[in-house]
Design a protein around this motif. Structure first.
Motif, PDB file in Angstrom:
ATOM      1  N   MET A   1     -17.697 113.584  25.964  1.00 16.81           N
ATOM      2  CA  MET A   1     -16.815 114.732  26.106  1.00 16.81           C
ATOM      3  C   MET A   1     -15.665 114.348  27.028  1.00 16.81           C
ATOM      4  O   MET A   1     -15.838 113.623  27.991  1.00 16.81           O
ATOM      5  CB  MET A   1     -17.571 115.927  26.676  1.00 16.81           C
ATOM      6  N   SER A   2     -14.481 114.854  26.735  1.00 18.46           N
ATOM      7  CA  SER A   2     -13.290 114.607  27.546  1.00 18.46           C
ATOM      8  C   SER A   2     -12.967 115.797  28.416  1.00 18.46           C
ATOM      9  O   SER A   2     -13.040 116.937  27.968  1.00 18.46           O
ATOM     10  CB  SER A   2     -12.078 114.342  26.658  1.00 18.46           C
ATOM     11  N   GLY A   3     -12.574 115.506  29.649  1.00 16.30           N
ATOM     12  CA  GLY A   3     -11.946 116.513  30.479  1.00 16.30           C
ATOM     13  C   GLY A   3     -10.467 116.498  30.159  1.00 16.30           C
ATOM     14  O   GLY A   3      -9.953 115.516  29.613  1.00 16.30           O
ATOM     15  N   VAL A   4      -9.780 117.562  30.487  1.00 19.57           N
ATOM     16  CA  VAL A   4      -8.345 117.647  30.204  1.00 19.57           C
ATOM     17  C   VAL A   4      -7.619 118.146  31.441  1.00 19.57           C
ATOM     18  O   VAL A   4      -7.976 119.177  32.008  1.00 19.57           O
ATOM     19  CB  VAL A   4      -8.052 118.602  29.020  1.00 19.57           C
ATOM     20  N   ILE A   5      -6.596 117.388  31.841  1.00 22.74           N
ATOM     21  CA  ILE A   5      -5.699 117.804  32.912  1.00 22.74           C
ATOM     22  C   ILE A   5      -4.393 118.228  32.247  1.00 22.74           C
ATOM     23  O   ILE A   5      -3.788 117.452  31.510  1.00 22.74           O
ATOM     24  CB  ILE A   5      -5.436 116.655  33.907  1.00 22.74           C
ATOM     25  N   ILE A   6      -3.979 119.465  32.505  1.00 23.81           N
ATOM     26  CA  ILE A   6      -2.719 119.968  31.965  1.00 23.81           C
ATOM     27  C   ILE A   6      -1.745 120.150  33.118  1.00 23.81           C
ATOM     28  O   ILE A   6      -1.993 120.962  34.029  1.00 23.81           O
ATOM     29  CB  ILE A   6      -2.913 121.304  31.230  1.00 23.81           C
ATOM     30  N   LEU A   7      -0.678 119.385  33.094  1.00 22.24           N
ATOM     31  CA  LEU A   7       0.355 119.519  34.120  1.00 22.24           C
ATOM     32  C   LEU A   7       1.306 120.637  33.713  1.00 22.24           C
ATOM     33  O   LEU A   7       1.958 120.560  32.674  1.00 22.24           O
ATOM     34  CB  LEU A   7       1.105 118.205  34.289  1.00 22.24           C
ATOM     35  N   ALA A   8       1.348 121.676  34.526  1.00 21.53           N
ATOM     36  CA  ALA A   8       2.154 122.862  34.220  1.00 21.53           C
ATOM     37  C   ALA A   8       2.872 123.363  35.465  1.00 21.53           C
ATOM     38  O   ALA A   8       3.207 124.527  35.563  1.00 21.53           O
ATOM     39  CB  ALA A   8       1.252 123.968  33.651  1.00 21.53           C
ATOM     40  N   GLY A   9       3.107 122.465  36.412  1.00 20.71           N
ATOM     41  CA  GLY A   9       3.618 122.920  37.698  1.00 20.71           C
ATOM     42  C   GLY A   9       4.961 122.399  38.111  1.00 20.71           C
ATOM     43  O   GLY A   9       5.278 122.382  39.289  1.00 20.71           O
ATOM     44  N   GLY A  10       5.786 121.980  37.161  1.00 15.42           N
ATOM     45  CA  GLY A  10       7.115 121.504  37.524  1.00 15.42           C
ATOM     46  C   GLY A  10       8.063 122.645  37.847  1.00 15.42           C
ATOM     47  O   GLY A  10       7.770 123.815  37.610  1.00 15.42           O
ATOM     48  N   ARG A  11       9.211 122.271  38.361  1.00 13.49           N
ATOM     49  CA  ARG A  11      10.216 123.275  38.735  1.00 13.49           C
ATOM     50  C   ARG A  11      11.052 123.754  37.551  1.00 13.49           C
ATOM     51  O   ARG A  11      11.744 124.746  37.656  1.00 13.49           O
ATOM     52  CB  ARG A  11      11.138 122.720  39.812  1.00 13.49           C
ATOM     53  N   GLY A  12      11.027 123.049  36.432  1.00 21.84           N
ATOM     54  CA  GLY A  12      11.800 123.452  35.262  1.00 21.84           C
ATOM     55  C   GLY A  12      13.291 123.502  35.528  1.00 21.84           C
ATOM     56  O   GLY A  12      13.991 124.357  34.991  1.00 21.84           O
ATOM     57  N   THR A  13      13.802 122.571  36.329  1.00 22.88           N
ATOM     58  CA  THR A  13      15.210 122.614  36.734  1.00 22.88           C
ATOM     59  C   THR A  13      16.173 122.467  35.568  1.00 22.88           C
ATOM     60  O   THR A  13      17.238 123.098  35.567  1.00 22.88           O
ATOM     61  CB  THR A  13      15.508 121.536  37.795  1.00 22.88           C
ATOM     62  N   ARG A  14      15.833 121.671  34.569  1.00 23.65           N
ATOM     63  CA  ARG A  14      16.734 121.504  33.425  1.00 23.65           C
ATOM     64  C   ARG A  14      16.765 122.745  32.531  1.00 23.65           C
ATOM     65  O   ARG A  14      17.551 122.830  31.601  1.00 23.65           O
ATOM     66  CB  ARG A  14      16.352 120.268  32.609  1.00 23.65           C
ATOM     67  N   MET A  15      15.873 123.705  32.846  1.00 24.78           N
ATOM     68  CA  MET A  15      15.871 124.967  32.095  1.00 24.78           C
ATOM     69  C   MET A  15      16.255 126.132  33.006  1.00 24.78           C
ATOM     70  O   MET A  15      15.952 127.277  32.706  1.00 24.78           O
ATOM     71  CB  MET A  15      14.487 125.206  31.483  1.00 24.78           C
ATOM     72  N   GLY A  16      16.858 125.816  34.128  1.00 28.36           N
ATOM     73  CA  GLY A  16      17.305 126.877  35.026  1.00 28.36           C
ATOM     74  C   GLY A  16      16.252 127.338  36.012  1.00 28.36           C
ATOM     75  O   GLY A  16      16.342 128.436  36.548  1.00 28.36           O
ATOM     76  N   GLY A  17      15.223 126.527  36.250  1.00 30.03           N
ATOM     77  CA  GLY A  17      14.203 126.864  37.242  1.00 30.03           C
ATOM     78  C   GLY A  17      13.125 127.806  36.751  1.00 30.03           C
ATOM     79  O   GLY A  17      12.613 128.619  37.518  1.00 30.03           O
ATOM     80  N   VAL A  18      12.750 127.698  35.492  1.00 29.97           N
ATOM     81  CA  VAL A  18      11.732 128.585  34.930  1.00 29.97           C
ATOM     82  C   VAL A  18      10.341 127.949  34.978  1.00 29.97           C
ATOM     83  O   VAL A  18      10.206 126.739  35.062  1.00 29.97           O
ATOM     84  CB  VAL A  18      12.052 128.972  33.465  1.00 29.97           C
ATOM     85  N   ASP A  19       9.342 128.790  34.917  1.00 26.02           N
ATOM     86  CA  ASP A  19       7.951 128.358  34.771  1.00 26.02           C
ATOM     87  C   ASP A  19       7.758 128.036  33.295  1.00 26.02           C
ATOM     88  O   ASP A  19       7.645 128.937  32.466  1.00 26.02           O
ATOM     89  CB  ASP A  19       7.027 129.484  35.230  1.00 26.02           C
ATOM     90  N   LYS A  20       7.730 126.741  32.956  1.00 21.92           N
ATOM     91  CA  LYS A  20       7.647 126.352  31.547  1.00 21.92           C
ATOM     92  C   LYS A  20       6.368 126.846  30.874  1.00 21.92           C
ATOM     93  O   LYS A  20       6.371 127.150  29.689  1.00 21.92           O
ATOM     94  CB  LYS A  20       7.730 124.833  31.410  1.00 21.92           C
TER      95      LYS A  20
END
Length: 188
Positions: free
Chosen positions: A1-20
């Motif tokens: 079985m695989s564990g999964v790490i999902i990176l979802a914590g960037g600043r989204g600066t190229r999208m105007g600072g949104v939570d992607k």
């Protein structure tokens, strides 16, 4: 079985600072679209400082970069029995479609990590690691803050490359989001 790490914590600066993770694509948030495509029994660590309404972890300090997020996710999965660990990015919400090919490459090659390559370039945020190899790479990296995921990939002993499908393409800008929405609308 695989564990999964999902990176979802960037600043989204190229999208105007949104939570992607909360961006809507085809009627669902990117995080929900990605999670829906994972095996139902996979232990998952979502790494994000944003409130997503689900269990999640954060790197400390916040916004410490991809390697720091991977380290936080890896620590969160430490108690789960898993021989491999997938690393995926929320802004490539269809990247779980690559997991079967990455798993096959990892098993057949004996490599430490299988990574998707797009346009000839390795995509470290679409990779399947042997968990022991990821642990060693993180230990060798020492302080992961402000280090790119590519640094971690360079510490892998052996790498199996897998040609990526369009599912690996990420959404970094508003223009890319608009294009993806238009493409999905025409596919219906």
């Amino acid at each position: 079985m695989s564990g999964v790490i999902i990176l979802a914590g960037g600043r989204g600066t190229r999208m105007g600072g949104v939570d992607k993770a909360s961006i809507i694509l085809a009627g669902e948030r990117l995080i929900d679209r990605l999670l829906r495509q994972l095996p139902y029994d996979a232990p998952v660590a979502v790494v994000s400082p944003y409130h997503l309404g689900m269990p999640q972890v954060c790197e400390k300090p916040l916004f410490g970069g991809p390697a720091a997020g991977i380290a936080a996710g890896h620590a969160a999965l430490a108690g789960a029995a898993k021989s491999t660990t997938a690393i995926l990015a929320v802004d490539a919400p269809d990247s779980p479609q690559m997991l079967p090919a990455l798993e096959q490459a990892l098993e057949s090659s004996g490599a430490d990590v299988a990574v998707a390559t797009l346009d000839g370039l390795p995509q470290p945020l679409c990779a399947l690691w042997r968990t022991e190899a990821l642990t060693r790479a993180l230990e060798e990296l020492r302080d992961p803050r402000n280090k790119p995921a590519m640094h971690l990939l360079r510490l892998a002993g052996t790498i199996a490359e897998v040609e990526a499908t369009p599912a690996v393409r990420d959404i970094d800008t508003l223009d890319e989001l608009r294009a993806r929405r238009e493409r999905l609308a025409t596919q219906r």
